[in-house]
Design a protein around this motif. Structure first.
Motif, PDB file in Angstrom:
ATOM      1  N   GLY A 171      -9.263  30.877  22.981  1.00  0.00           N
ATOM      2  CA  GLY A 171      -8.753  30.174  21.805  1.00  0.00           C
ATOM      3  C   GLY A 171      -8.357  28.731  22.058  1.00  0.00           C
ATOM      4  N   ASP A 172      -8.809  28.143  23.161  1.00  0.00           N
ATOM      5  CA  ASP A 172      -8.471  26.766  23.509  1.00  0.00           C
ATOM      6  C   ASP A 172      -9.401  25.802  22.772  1.00  0.00           C
ATOM      7  OD1 ASP A 172      -7.973  24.299  24.650  1.00  0.00           O
ATOM      8  OD2 ASP A 172      -8.163  24.999  26.719  1.00  0.00           O
ATOM      9  N   LEU A 173      -8.896  25.205  21.715  1.00  0.00           N
ATOM     10  CA  LEU A 173      -9.675  24.269  20.907  1.00  0.00           C
ATOM     11  C   LEU A 173     -10.063  23.026  21.711  1.00  0.00           C
ATOM     12  CD1 LEU A 173     -10.906  23.953  18.144  1.00  0.00           C
ATOM     13  CD2 LEU A 173      -8.757  22.966  17.349  1.00  0.00           C
ATOM     14  N   ASP A 174      -9.217  22.618  22.652  1.00  0.00           N
ATOM     15  CA  ASP A 174      -9.545  21.469  23.485  1.00  0.00           C
ATOM     16  C   ASP A 174     -10.771  21.774  24.359  1.00  0.00           C
ATOM     17  OD1 ASP A 174      -8.934  18.761  24.477  1.00  0.00           O
ATOM     18  OD2 ASP A 174      -8.567  19.818  26.366  1.00  0.00           O
ATOM     19  N   ALA A 175     -10.914  23.012  24.800  1.00  0.00           N
ATOM     20  CA  ALA A 175     -12.095  23.394  25.583  1.00  0.00           C
ATOM     21  C   ALA A 175     -13.359  23.269  24.730  1.00  0.00           C
ATOM     22  CB  ALA A 175     -11.945  24.816  26.120  1.00  0.00           C
ATOM     23  N   LEU A 176     -13.270  23.630  23.455  1.00  0.00           N
ATOM     24  CA  LEU A 176     -14.415  23.468  22.558  1.00  0.00           C
ATOM     25  C   LEU A 176     -14.747  21.991  22.390  1.00  0.00           C
ATOM     26  CD1 LEU A 176     -16.506  24.724  20.626  1.00  0.00           C
ATOM     27  CD2 LEU A 176     -14.807  24.420  18.809  1.00  0.00           C
ATOM     28  N   ARG A 177     -13.738  21.160  22.236  1.00  0.00           N
ATOM     29  CA  ARG A 177     -13.955  19.713  22.104  1.00  0.00           C
ATOM     30  C   ARG A 177     -14.628  19.174  23.356  1.00  0.00           C
ATOM     31  NH1 ARG A 177     -12.161  15.615  24.436  1.00  0.00           N
ATOM     32  NH2 ARG A 177     -10.393  16.679  25.364  1.00  0.00           N
ATOM     33  N   ARG A 178     -14.169  19.612  24.522  1.00  0.00           N
ATOM     34  CA  ARG A 178     -14.751  19.136  25.775  1.00  0.00           C
ATOM     35  C   ARG A 178     -16.191  19.629  25.942  1.00  0.00           C
ATOM     36  NH1 ARG A 178     -10.281  21.300  28.977  1.00  0.00           N
ATOM     37  NH2 ARG A 178     -11.709  21.345  30.736  1.00  0.00           N
ATOM     38  N   LEU A 179     -16.451  20.868  25.506  1.00  0.00           N
ATOM     39  CA  LEU A 179     -17.827  21.368  25.549  1.00  0.00           C
ATOM     40  C   LEU A 179     -18.702  20.534  24.624  1.00  0.00           C
ATOM     41  CD1 LEU A 179     -19.816  23.550  26.604  1.00  0.00           C
ATOM     42  CD2 LEU A 179     -19.266  24.843  24.516  1.00  0.00           C
ATOM     43  N   TYR A 180     -18.195  20.237  23.438  1.00  0.00           N
ATOM     44  CA  TYR A 180     -18.947  19.398  22.494  1.00  0.00           C
ATOM     45  C   TYR A 180     -19.195  18.012  23.084  1.00  0.00           C
ATOM     46  CZ  TYR A 180     -20.357  16.834  18.399  1.00  0.00           C
ATOM     47  OH  TYR A 180     -21.072  16.046  17.530  1.00  0.00           O
ATOM     48  N   ASP A 181     -18.157  17.415  23.664  1.00  0.00           N
ATOM     49  CA  ASP A 181     -18.303  16.086  24.257  1.00  0.00           C
ATOM     50  C   ASP A 181     -19.352  16.095  25.368  1.00  0.00           C
ATOM     51  OD1 ASP A 181     -16.362  15.101  22.547  1.00  0.00           O
ATOM     52  OD2 ASP A 181     -14.781  15.017  24.081  1.00  0.00           O
ATOM     53  N   ALA A 182     -19.393  17.178  26.121  1.00  0.00           N
ATOM     54  CA  ALA A 182     -20.294  17.259  27.268  1.00  0.00           C
ATOM     55  C   ALA A 182     -21.729  17.612  26.884  1.00  0.00           C
ATOM     56  CB  ALA A 182     -19.768  18.295  28.265  1.00  0.00           C
ATOM     57  N   THR A 183     -21.905  18.359  25.796  1.00  0.00           N
ATOM     58  CA  THR A 183     -23.236  18.893  25.489  1.00  0.00           C
ATOM     59  C   THR A 183     -23.715  18.585  24.077  1.00  0.00           C
ATOM     60  OG1 THR A 183     -22.338  21.027  24.784  1.00  0.00           O
ATOM     61  CG2 THR A 183     -22.940  20.803  27.123  1.00  0.00           C
ATOM     62  N   GLY A 184     -22.881  18.013  23.251  1.00  0.00           N
ATOM     63  CA  GLY A 184     -23.223  17.780  21.850  1.00  0.00           C
ATOM     64  C   GLY A 184     -24.468  16.925  21.661  1.00  0.00           C
ATOM     65  N   ALA A 185     -24.612  15.870  22.456  1.00  0.00           N
ATOM     66  CA  ALA A 185     -25.786  15.003  22.318  1.00  0.00           C
ATOM     67  C   ALA A 185     -27.060  15.754  22.700  1.00  0.00           C
ATOM     68  CB  ALA A 185     -25.630  13.755  23.180  1.00  0.00           C
ATOM     69  N   LEU A 186     -26.962  16.601  23.708  1.00  0.00           N
ATOM     70  CA  LEU A 186     -28.114  17.400  24.126  1.00  0.00           C
ATOM     71  C   LEU A 186     -28.512  18.391  23.036  1.00  0.00           C
ATOM     72  CD1 LEU A 186     -29.866  17.701  26.666  1.00  0.00           C
ATOM     73  CD2 LEU A 186     -28.247  19.410  27.462  1.00  0.00           C
ATOM     74  N   VAL A 187     -27.517  19.057  22.464  1.00  0.00           N
ATOM     75  CA  VAL A 187     -27.775  20.009  21.378  1.00  0.00           C
ATOM     76  C   VAL A 187     -28.369  19.274  20.174  1.00  0.00           C
ATOM     77  CG1 VAL A 187     -26.676  21.560  19.707  1.00  0.00           C
ATOM     78  CG2 VAL A 187     -26.040  21.670  22.125  1.00  0.00           C
ATOM     79  N   PHE A 188     -27.762  18.163  19.806  1.00  0.00           N
ATOM     80  CA  PHE A 188     -28.279  17.381  18.684  1.00  0.00           C
ATOM     81  C   PHE A 188     -29.721  16.953  18.943  1.00  0.00           C
ATOM     82  CE2 PHE A 188     -29.289  13.304  16.770  1.00  0.00           C
ATOM     83  CZ  PHE A 188     -29.101  13.599  15.425  1.00  0.00           C
ATOM     84  N   GLY A 189     -30.009  16.486  20.151  1.00  0.00           N
ATOM     85  CA  GLY A 189     -31.355  16.038  20.481  1.00  0.00           C
ATOM     86  C   GLY A 189     -32.386  17.143  20.338  1.00  0.00           C
ATOM     87  N   MET A 190     -32.034  18.331  20.786  1.00  0.00           N
ATOM     88  CA  MET A 190     -32.953  19.464  20.650  1.00  0.00           C
ATOM     89  C   MET A 190     -33.182  19.786  19.174  1.00  0.00           C
ATOM     90  SD  MET A 190     -31.570  21.938  23.671  1.00  0.00           S
ATOM     91  CE  MET A 190     -32.742  23.226  23.322  1.00  0.00           C
TER      92      MET A 190
END
Length: 92
Positions: A18-37
């Protein structure tokens, strides 16, 4: 640069807890890659952005039910991408 498997696994554990900050960090780390795909597949920036949001929302909602021994956080995230591409919402 995408973090290593150990760091990503730690983020997924945090999200499971339930750590929302972990989700934010995952998004920060991988969001551009996911968006690109998604952009490559959908060929539409707005649809790709919305699909990216849905992928990370799915991760947030689904992570608590995932076995803590899941082999790789990226595999889990790519499952969200595949799921989004296989069953996109209808276009307006």
């Amino acid at each position: 640069m995408v973090p290593g498997a150990r760091e990503l696994a730690g983020l997924l554990r945090g999200i499971r807890g339930g750590d929302l900050d972990a989700l934010r960090r995952l998004y920060d780390a991988t969001g551009a890659l996911v968006f690109g795909m998604l952009f490559t597949a959908l060929q539409d920036q707005d649809r790709a952005a919305e699909a990216t949001e849905r992928c990370f929302l799915w991760v947030w909602r689904t992570a608590p039910s995932v076995d803590s021994g899941h082999p790789c956080a990226l595999t889990f995230l790519w499952h969200a991408v595949r799921r989004e591409l296989a069953d996109p919402p209808p276009e307006p």
